[in-house]
Write an enzyme that holds these catalytic residues in place. Structure first.
Site, PDB file in Angstrom:
ATOM      1  N   GLU A 154      -0.932   9.537  -1.847  1.00 19.00           N
ATOM      2  CA  GLU A 154       0.430   9.930  -2.255  1.00 19.00           C
ATOM      3  C   GLU A 154       1.443   8.840  -1.909  1.00 19.00           C
ATOM      4  OE1 GLU A 154       0.871  13.646  -0.210  1.00 19.00           O
ATOM      5  OE2 GLU A 154      -0.462  14.694  -1.617  1.00 19.00           O
ATOM      6  N   LYS A 155       1.046   7.890  -1.074  1.00 13.66           N
ATOM      7  CA  LYS A 155       1.903   6.739  -0.757  1.00 13.66           C
ATOM      8  C   LYS A 155       2.353   6.060  -2.054  1.00 13.66           C
ATOM      9  CE  LYS A 155       2.905   2.583   1.246  1.00 13.66           C
ATOM     10  NZ  LYS A 155       2.274   1.621   0.389  1.00 13.66           N
ATOM     11  N   ASP A 156       1.422   5.934  -3.014  1.00 17.12           N
ATOM     12  CA  ASP A 156       1.747   5.369  -4.329  1.00 17.12           C
ATOM     13  C   ASP A 156       1.929   6.552  -5.283  1.00 17.12           C
ATOM     14  OD1 ASP A 156       1.069   2.223  -4.082  1.00 17.12           O
ATOM     15  OD2 ASP A 156      -0.276   3.398  -2.841  1.00 17.12           O
ATOM     16  N   HIS A 214      -6.529   3.836   3.793  1.00 14.89           N
ATOM     17  CA  HIS A 214      -7.701   3.801   2.912  1.00 14.89           C
ATOM     18  C   HIS A 214      -8.829   4.674   3.483  1.00 14.89           C
ATOM     19  CE1 HIS A 214      -6.011  -0.410   1.987  1.00 14.89           C
ATOM     20  NE2 HIS A 214      -5.912   0.243   0.829  1.00 14.89           N
ATOM     21  N   MET A 229      -7.577  -2.207  -3.228  1.00 15.14           N
ATOM     22  CA  MET A 229      -7.522  -3.659  -3.370  1.00 15.14           C
ATOM     23  C   MET A 229      -7.938  -4.338  -2.061  1.00 15.14           C
ATOM     24  SD  MET A 229      -4.486  -4.458  -6.014  1.00 15.14           S
ATOM     25  CE  MET A 229      -3.136  -4.399  -4.860  1.00 15.14           C
ATOM     26  N   GLU A 262      -6.139   2.294   7.962  1.00 15.91           N
ATOM     27  CA  GLU A 262      -6.417   3.718   8.207  1.00 15.91           C
ATOM     28  C   GLU A 262      -6.047   4.597   7.003  1.00 15.91           C
ATOM     29  OE1 GLU A 262      -8.022   6.773   9.850  1.00 15.91           O
ATOM     30  OE2 GLU A 262      -8.270   4.761  10.702  1.00 15.91           O
TER      31      GLU A 262
END
Ligand code: AMP
Length: 283
Positions: free
Chosen positions: A148-150, A37, A30, A35
């Site tokens: 993996e954050k989301d 991304h 989005m 860093e």
């Protein structure tokens, strides 16, 4: 680097690359790049010939009370960062380009969205799955990279790809953090300096949870309670959830054994932040 704004042009580019036998990777974002991304971009580049980065603040994944209008945007800066990182194409459609006036087809999953973020954000994963399915048909990638954050989002995408037989490899990439442990996020931009200190309790409490599991604590409720206490002590925080779950189904677990997922969502000031960690009792 090309910047493409229309579906037709993006599909034509993908067709040309595929005819030549080129392998396409896609990193959906989005925007308001950081860093985290860029680490997905590098992961995608290592697995393909061409990397497409999409930038689209997707309205269908925001609820009416959420931060769609306030979501940070910086298209020029994002394009400069993408070019610097060797991105081949930035795909940045407008809302009307992606969702026509009579749009009415959605992808929704039965079970995974009942948990965690799906409980607090009822339309969120339907919006995510729908826009990602659309991006798959537009960019025609061979491989896609998600963070993996989301964690729940990554599970949702993996399930959708399997269930709908998309011929696409899904790669998960580890969470990139600030030196003090805060997970990088576009929403960190909303954090006032004193709120940032409170935001640190998310990663700190995940570390404490891991220490408890490593020291032999097997009761998920005791680990959750210790975590909640730590977060609630920090000013400006309001917990959405702190949960220990099965890392594949997201169902509740009664005992911490093998690997389990610890996931949390906390409002800090105006930002709703999420973080997670796999707890491994062996340390
Ligand atoms: P977003 O722009 O926030 O929708 O995120 C786009 C992609 O970047 C998603 O796959 C996220 O999981 C991933 N991402 C966001 N933050 C991080 C981070 N700190 N580390 C790794 N990946 C991230």
């Amino acid at each position: 680097m090309k910047v493409i704004a229309t579906v037709k042009e993006m599909q034509a580019w993908a067709d040309r690359i595929r005819r030549r036998g080129g392998r396409i990777a896609l990193t959906p974002t989005m925007g308001y790049l950081h860093e985290g991304h860029l680490s997905l971009v590098r992961e995608g580049q290592a697995r393909s010939d061409y990397l497409v980065l999409s930038i689209f603040v997707n309205p269908t994944q925001f609820g009416p009370e959420e931060d769609l209008a306030a979501y940070p945007r910086a298209m020029e800066r994002d394009c400069a960062m993408a070019e610097e990182s060797g991105v081949d194409v930035v795909f940045a459609p407008t809302e009307t380009e992606l969702y026509g006036p009579d749009f009415q087809t959605f992808v929704s999953l039965e079970r995974l969205p009942r948990h965690l973020c799906g409980r607090c954000r009822p339309v969120h994963f339907r919006g995510v799955a729908t826009v990602v399915a659309k991006l798959f048909n537009i960019v025609k990638p061979h491989v896609v990279v998600f963070g993996e954050k989301d964690y729940q989002q990554l599970l949702v995408i993996r399930r959708m790809v399997a269930d709908l037989n998309f011929d696409i490899e899904v790669v998960g990439a580890p969470t990139v953090r600030e030196p003090d442990g805060l997970a990088k996020s576009s929403r960190n931009a909303y954090l006032a300096p004193d709120h940032r200190e409170s935001a640190l309790t998310l990663s700190r409490s995940l570390n404490i949870a891991q220490d408890m599991a490593a020291a032999g604590e097997t009761d998920p409720q005791r680990i959750v309670a210790a975590t909640q206490t730590l977060i609630e002590k920090a000013p400006h925080t309001r917990i959405d959830y702190v949960e220990i779950r099965d890392p594949h189904t997201l169902e509740r677990v009664d005992v911490v054994e093998g690997s389990v997922l610890m996931a949390l969502a906390v409002h800090v000031g105006k930002s709703r932040l999420i973080d997670n960690r796999i707890l491994t009792p062996g340390g």
